[in-house]
Design an enzyme around this catalytic site. Structure first.
Site, PDB file in Angstrom:
ATOM      1  N   CYS A  34       0.808  -1.189   0.206  1.00 42.16           N
ATOM      2  CA  CYS A  34      -0.091   0.058  -0.120  1.00 42.16           C
ATOM      3  C   CYS A  34       0.817   1.429   0.096  1.00 42.16           C
ATOM      4  CB  CYS A  34      -0.724   0.003   1.162  1.00 42.16           C
ATOM      5  SG  CYS A  34      -1.837   1.318   1.447  1.00 42.16           S
ATOM      6  N   ASP A  41      -0.522  -5.645   0.440  1.00 45.58           N
ATOM      7  CA  ASP A  41      -1.640  -5.941  -0.112  1.00 45.58           C
ATOM      8  C   ASP A  41      -1.556  -7.205  -0.664  1.00 45.58           C
ATOM      9  OD1 ASP A  41      -3.336  -3.695   0.781  1.00 45.58           O
ATOM     10  OD2 ASP A  41      -2.611  -2.622  -0.890  1.00 45.58           O
ATOM     11  N   LEU A  58       4.679 -18.963 -18.418  1.00 41.11           N
ATOM     12  CA  LEU A  58       4.187 -19.092 -17.151  1.00 41.11           C
ATOM     13  C   LEU A  58       5.223 -18.880 -16.132  1.00 41.11           C
ATOM     14  CD1 LEU A  58       1.427 -21.814 -17.312  1.00 41.11           C
ATOM     15  CD2 LEU A  58       1.071 -19.345 -17.413  1.00 41.11           C
ATOM     16  N   HIS A  75      -4.157  -0.008  -5.955  1.00 45.04           N
ATOM     17  CA  HIS A  75      -4.958  -1.371  -6.754  1.00 45.04           C
ATOM     18  C   HIS A  75      -5.097  -1.077  -8.169  1.00 45.04           C
ATOM     19  CE1 HIS A  75      -6.547  -2.570  -2.518  1.00 45.04           C
ATOM     20  NE2 HIS A  75      -5.236  -2.848  -2.672  1.00 45.04           N
TER      21      HIS A  75
END
EC number: 1.7.1.13
Length: 129
Positions: A34, A41, A58, A75
């Site tokens: 954050c 987060d 991947l 976010h």
């Protein structure tokens, strides 16, 4: 390939470039910080995409996601940054990234960001009886 966090995304040739198909990837251990509090987060990332010529490798995606562990980001910003980087690496027909962040202060945040290639027309959905 290294096992250290890295913002380098590797790709490989789409094995079926003449067919529209969806690749679904779930990343359950995304972490960033954050930017206000410095607290971690946690989120689950859901990546859905219809590849053109390239697919994301991947292990490089895993190392790319790890590279955010010590990065402060809201976010909304981090979700769009990840989508932008994946689009730049793969140039997909369509890509959607959904980031479901764990509760913080009694609030859940889900950010959904999409990209659609301007030349792509999605197939007509099939409705089964």
């Amino acid at each position: 390939m290294s096992s250290q966090p890295s913002k380098d995304l590797e790709t490989f040739e789409n094995p079926q470039p003449g067919r529209d198909y969806t690749i679904r990837i779930r990343v359950p251990e995304f972490t960033c910080l954050c930017p206000k509090t410095g607290q971690p987060d946690f989120a689950t990332l859901f990546l859905d995409y219809v590849p053109r010529a390239r697919c994301v490798e991947l292990k490089s995606l895993k190392l790319y996601v790890w590279a955010f562990r010590d990065q402060g980001a809201f976010h909304e910003k981090v979700t769009n940054e990840i989508l932008n980087d994946l689009v730049a690496a793969t140039d997909p027909n369509f890509m959607r990234l959904t980031a479901e962040f764990n509760v913080r202060g009694g609030v859940y945040t889900t950010v959904v960001a999409e990209h659609r290639h301007p030349d792509w027309q999605p197939p007509v959905p099939v409705t089964l009886p």
